[in-house]
Design a protein around this motif. Structure first.
Motif, PDB file in Angstrom:
ATOM      1  N   UNK A 139     -24.351 -25.092  79.691  1.00  0.00           N
ATOM      2  CA  UNK A 139     -25.194 -24.029  79.135  1.00  0.00           C
ATOM      3  C   UNK A 139     -24.916 -22.705  79.838  1.00  0.00           C
ATOM      4  N   UNK A 140     -24.677 -21.673  79.048  1.00  0.00           N
ATOM      5  CA  UNK A 140     -24.595 -20.307  79.564  1.00  0.00           C
ATOM      6  C   UNK A 140     -25.906 -19.609  79.210  1.00  0.00           C
ATOM      7  N   UNK A 141     -26.689 -19.252  80.252  1.00  0.00           N
ATOM      8  CA  UNK A 141     -27.966 -18.588  80.046  1.00  0.00           C
ATOM      9  C   UNK A 141     -27.764 -17.076  79.959  1.00  0.00           C
ATOM     10  N   UNK A 142     -28.806 -16.386  79.488  1.00  0.00           N
ATOM     11  CA  UNK A 142     -28.720 -14.943  79.287  1.00  0.00           C
ATOM     12  C   UNK A 142     -28.903 -14.183  80.598  1.00  0.00           C
ATOM     13  N   UNK A 143     -28.114 -13.149  80.786  1.00  0.00           N
ATOM     14  CA  UNK A 143     -28.249 -12.296  81.957  1.00  0.00           C
ATOM     15  C   UNK A 143     -29.509 -11.434  81.899  1.00  0.00           C
ATOM     16  N   UNK A 144     -30.159 -11.350  80.711  1.00  0.00           N
ATOM     17  CA  UNK A 144     -31.370 -10.545  80.584  1.00  0.00           C
ATOM     18  C   UNK A 144     -32.627 -11.291  81.030  1.00  0.00           C
ATOM     19  N   UNK A 145     -32.504 -12.605  81.268  1.00  0.00           N
ATOM     20  CA  UNK A 145     -33.624 -13.391  81.804  1.00  0.00           C
ATOM     21  C   UNK A 145     -33.147 -14.114  83.066  1.00  0.00           C
ATOM     22  N   UNK A 146     -32.857 -13.359  84.136  1.00  0.00           N
ATOM     23  CA  UNK A 146     -32.236 -13.954  85.315  1.00  0.00           C
ATOM     24  C   UNK A 146     -33.115 -14.940  86.068  1.00  0.00           C
ATOM     25  N   UNK A 147     -34.428 -14.726  86.072  1.00  0.00           N
ATOM     26  CA  UNK A 147     -35.300 -15.644  86.807  1.00  0.00           C
ATOM     27  C   UNK A 147     -35.393 -16.986  86.106  1.00  0.00           C
ATOM     28  N   UNK A 148     -35.454 -16.952  84.783  1.00  0.00           N
ATOM     29  CA  UNK A 148     -35.459 -18.203  84.017  1.00  0.00           C
ATOM     30  C   UNK A 148     -34.126 -18.919  84.183  1.00  0.00           C
ATOM     31  N   UNK A 149     -33.034 -18.173  84.167  1.00  0.00           N
ATOM     32  CA  UNK A 149     -31.711 -18.765  84.359  1.00  0.00           C
ATOM     33  C   UNK A 149     -31.597 -19.424  85.728  1.00  0.00           C
ATOM     34  N   UNK A 150     -32.066 -18.721  86.758  1.00  0.00           N
ATOM     35  CA  UNK A 150     -31.999 -19.274  88.117  1.00  0.00           C
ATOM     36  C   UNK A 150     -32.844 -20.529  88.242  1.00  0.00           C
ATOM     37  N   UNK A 151     -34.002 -20.534  87.581  1.00  0.00           N
ATOM     38  CA  UNK A 151     -34.868 -21.715  87.637  1.00  0.00           C
ATOM     39  C   UNK A 151     -34.186 -22.911  86.991  1.00  0.00           C
ATOM     40  N   UNK A 152     -33.527 -22.708  85.859  1.00  0.00           N
ATOM     41  CA  UNK A 152     -32.783 -23.802  85.228  1.00  0.00           C
ATOM     42  C   UNK A 152     -31.755 -24.385  86.202  1.00  0.00           C
ATOM     43  N   UNK A 153     -31.038 -23.526  86.892  1.00  0.00           N
ATOM     44  CA  UNK A 153     -30.013 -24.006  87.820  1.00  0.00           C
ATOM     45  C   UNK A 153     -30.628 -24.774  88.982  1.00  0.00           C
ATOM     46  N   UNK A 154     -31.814 -24.366  89.389  1.00  0.00           N
ATOM     47  CA  UNK A 154     -32.488 -25.043  90.506  1.00  0.00           C
ATOM     48  C   UNK A 154     -33.026 -26.405  90.110  1.00  0.00           C
ATOM     49  N   UNK A 155     -33.711 -26.463  88.957  1.00  0.00           N
ATOM     50  CA  UNK A 155     -34.378 -27.720  88.597  1.00  0.00           C
ATOM     51  C   UNK A 155     -33.435 -28.727  87.961  1.00  0.00           C
ATOM     52  N   UNK A 156     -32.393 -28.254  87.300  1.00  0.00           N
ATOM     53  CA  UNK A 156     -31.511 -29.177  86.567  1.00  0.00           C
ATOM     54  C   UNK A 156     -30.920 -30.246  87.482  1.00  0.00           C
ATOM     55  N   UNK A 157     -30.511 -29.856  88.682  1.00  0.00           N
ATOM     56  CA  UNK A 157     -29.845 -30.800  89.582  1.00  0.00           C
ATOM     57  C   UNK A 157     -30.782 -31.916  90.037  1.00  0.00           C
ATOM     58  N   UNK A 158     -32.084 -31.734  89.862  1.00  0.00           N
ATOM     59  CA  UNK A 158     -33.043 -32.779  90.232  1.00  0.00           C
ATOM     60  C   UNK A 158     -33.157 -33.856  89.159  1.00  0.00           C
ATOM     61  N   UNK A 159     -32.672 -33.542  87.978  1.00  0.00           N
ATOM     62  CA  UNK A 159     -32.817 -34.464  86.847  1.00  0.00           C
ATOM     63  C   UNK A 159     -31.478 -34.947  86.290  1.00  0.00           C
ATOM     64  N   UNK A 160     -30.409 -34.162  86.503  1.00  0.00           N
ATOM     65  CA  UNK A 160     -29.120 -34.488  85.896  1.00  0.00           C
ATOM     66  C   UNK A 160     -27.980 -34.272  86.877  1.00  0.00           C
ATOM     67  N   UNK A 161     -26.991 -35.155  86.782  1.00  0.00           N
ATOM     68  CA  UNK A 161     -25.730 -34.905  87.466  1.00  0.00           C
ATOM     69  C   UNK A 161     -24.999 -33.796  86.732  1.00  0.00           C
ATOM     70  N   UNK A 162     -24.158 -33.068  87.456  1.00  0.00           N
ATOM     71  CA  UNK A 162     -23.404 -31.970  86.835  1.00  0.00           C
ATOM     72  C   UNK A 162     -22.494 -32.480  85.732  1.00  0.00           C
ATOM     73  N   UNK A 163     -22.126 -33.773  85.774  1.00  0.00           N
ATOM     74  CA  UNK A 163     -21.277 -34.355  84.735  1.00  0.00           C
ATOM     75  C   UNK A 163     -22.046 -34.608  83.444  1.00  0.00           C
ATOM     76  N   UNK A 164     -23.393 -34.470  83.492  1.00  0.00           N
ATOM     77  CA  UNK A 164     -24.215 -34.664  82.297  1.00  0.00           C
ATOM     78  C   UNK A 164     -24.663 -33.324  81.711  1.00  0.00           C
TER      79      UNK A 164
END
Length: 471
Positions: A139-164
């Motif tokens: 997923x490529x998130x929007x640069x206009x919502x940087x805090x939401x994008x950063x949160x996705x990057x932070x929480x995703x690794x707790x639920x998914x491997x990068x290969x998923x």
């Protein structure tokens, strides 16, 4: 990992895993729903920071609940979606034991380029179909919502491997590199102009693309429409997210005799929902200064070219003296085609209201002179008139007697047509979009080639087969 390394890792893991079982697909869907539900408060906070202010309740409706709903729908329906789709076999092969069917296989790695206006929902909606189909996603998130994008990057690794599942943020350079990757499918949601660049980039890799774009979605008010009801529903759709919706009503076409009643109805509805705006927690701000200035410039352009602009400001608030980037509804009357508000998708709280004379064909002609829109909205009880609008206009989708709602129906395909988009997703249609429909034919045990005259030496059986196929 880099973009390229992540793609290679996901693709390798995908091929190792084949076939992707129902249990694995359901597990990923459940983890995706949990990722959003467990972090709902944090996402609402990030969304409000990104916008300058965004209604918490609205975010719960449009980005949290609406992200989980399609995932839950996929979980309930997945067993049926993945069943073998039996197909007919030409006579007499079916009688001899031949069989044909379609199997839906995952494509592999799907790229998602998400916009800023609903930066959670427009990631997770596609993810529901992508995971249901058995794929992995980047997923490529929007640069206009940087805090939401950063949160996705932070929480995703707790639920998914990068290969998923993996998230990437950054500006246009990252977006360009992302769109040039050889994905197995790419879905982009955003502006039509950028969509053209995405399509060009994907073409070099022959990557199949789904484009969810926008355009000027019209509202047609029929001759006998309930004006109070229609204007309230238009106002709800237009003011949601401060009009920053690809499906927001972009302009209205109303019978000439009803124009004043429509304007009055819009003012009354907006004033009832938003008696004030600047400190109102229910009303969302414009995403950034550049977008706010663009909208202000377009209003000025309309005024300069002769439009009458009626600002719906029931609290008499000083918006010019505020730095809150909140903007009241601007109703533009006497709008002409040379005004920017009638040329470009508005994406904000500006609503041109134009009248038509005669029957609904005048409104239909006005719609058909423009690019085909993502959505079209008709209000009116006359079945003949309604049928004429449906038959003689082409749009991505239609909501009758309301606006926007067709996007919320998970069992309906969602997509545009022409400049408003390419392809569709949601529900089973999304599952099919992100799947490869593989045709399978199982031949009968008999020597069909000989019986049908398909192998030399050719003779009477060959010509009988030819005549049978030509009937």
């Amino acid at each position: 990992m880099t973009l390229q390394a992540t793609l290679l890792a996901q693709r390798a893991a995908f091929h190792t895993e084949l076939p992707v079982t129902l249990e694995v697909r359901k597990d990923r869907l459940k983890r995706a729903a949990a990722m959003i539900a467990d972090n709902a408060d944090a996402f609402c906070d990030a969304l409000s920071e990104d916008f300058g202010h965004r209604s918490r309740e609205q975010s719960m409706l449009t980005d949290i609940a609406s992200s989980i709903a399609p995932i839950k729908h996929a979980l309930r329906a997945l067993d049926g979606w993945t069943k073998r789709d039996k197909r007919a076999v030409q006579f007499p092969l079916g009688l001899l034991g031949a069989r044909a069917w379609v199997e839906y296989q995952p494509k592999g790695v799907v790229g998602v380029i998400a916009p800023w206006n609903f930066p959670v929902n427009l990631v997770m909606g596609p993810i529901a179909g992508i995971f249901a189909a058995g794929n992995r996603a980047m997923v490529k998130t929007s640069e206009f919502t940087p805090r939401t994008a950063a949160l996705f990057e932070t929480v995703c690794v707790k639920y998914f491997a990068a290969e998923e599942l993996a998230f990437f943020s950054g500006g246009p350079d990252v977006g360009k590199a992302f769109s040039e990757l050889p994905f197995d499918h790419l879905i982009f949601t955003g502006a039509t102009g950028i969509g053209r660049h995405i399509l060009h980039a994907a073409a070099d890799n022959l990557t199949p693309v789904t484009l969810e774009l926008g355009g000027k979605s019209p509202v047609i008010i029929g001759k006998d429409a309930d004006i109070a009801r229609a204007t309230e529903r238009v106002a709800i759709g237009k003011m949601l997210n401060a009009g920053q919706i690809c499906l927001a009503p972009d302009y209205m076409l109303v019978p000439q005799a009803q124009e004043q009643a429509v304007v009055d109805g819009l003012k009354a509805a907006v004033s009832a929902m938003y008696p004030t705006l600047l400190a109102n927690p229910d009303y969302t701000a414009i995403i950034n200064d550049r977008h706010h200035q663009r909208l202000a410039d377009w209003v000025a352009d309309a005024r300069a070219k002769g439009a009458t602009v009626e600002v719906v400001n029931p609290g008499g608030e000083d918006f010019a003296g505020s730095n809150a980037r909140k903007m009241p509804l601007h109703i533009v009357r006497d709008a002409t085609d040379d005004m920017i508000v009638m040329q470009e998708e508005i994406f904000g709280p500006i609503l041109p209201v134009r009248s038509y004379v005669g029957d609904v064909d005048s409104a239909i002609d006005a719609v058909n002179r423009r690019d085909r829109p993502l959505g079209l909205y008709y209000f009116g009880p006359d079945e003949t008139e309604r049928r004429r609008v449906l038959d003689r206009t082409i749009s991505g989708g239609v909501t009758i007697d309301d606006v926007v709602f067709h996007v919320s129906m998970e069992d309906l395909p969602f997509g545009g047509v022409g400049p408003s988009g390419m392809g569709s997703y949601h529900g089973f249609d999304g599952f099919k979009t992100f799947s490869h429909a593989k045709a399978v034919f199982k031949q009968a045990k008999l020597d069909v080639a000989k019986l049908a005259g398909l192998k030399p030496p050719y003779g009477k059986a060959t010509m009988a087969s030819v005549r049978r196929q030509m009937k």
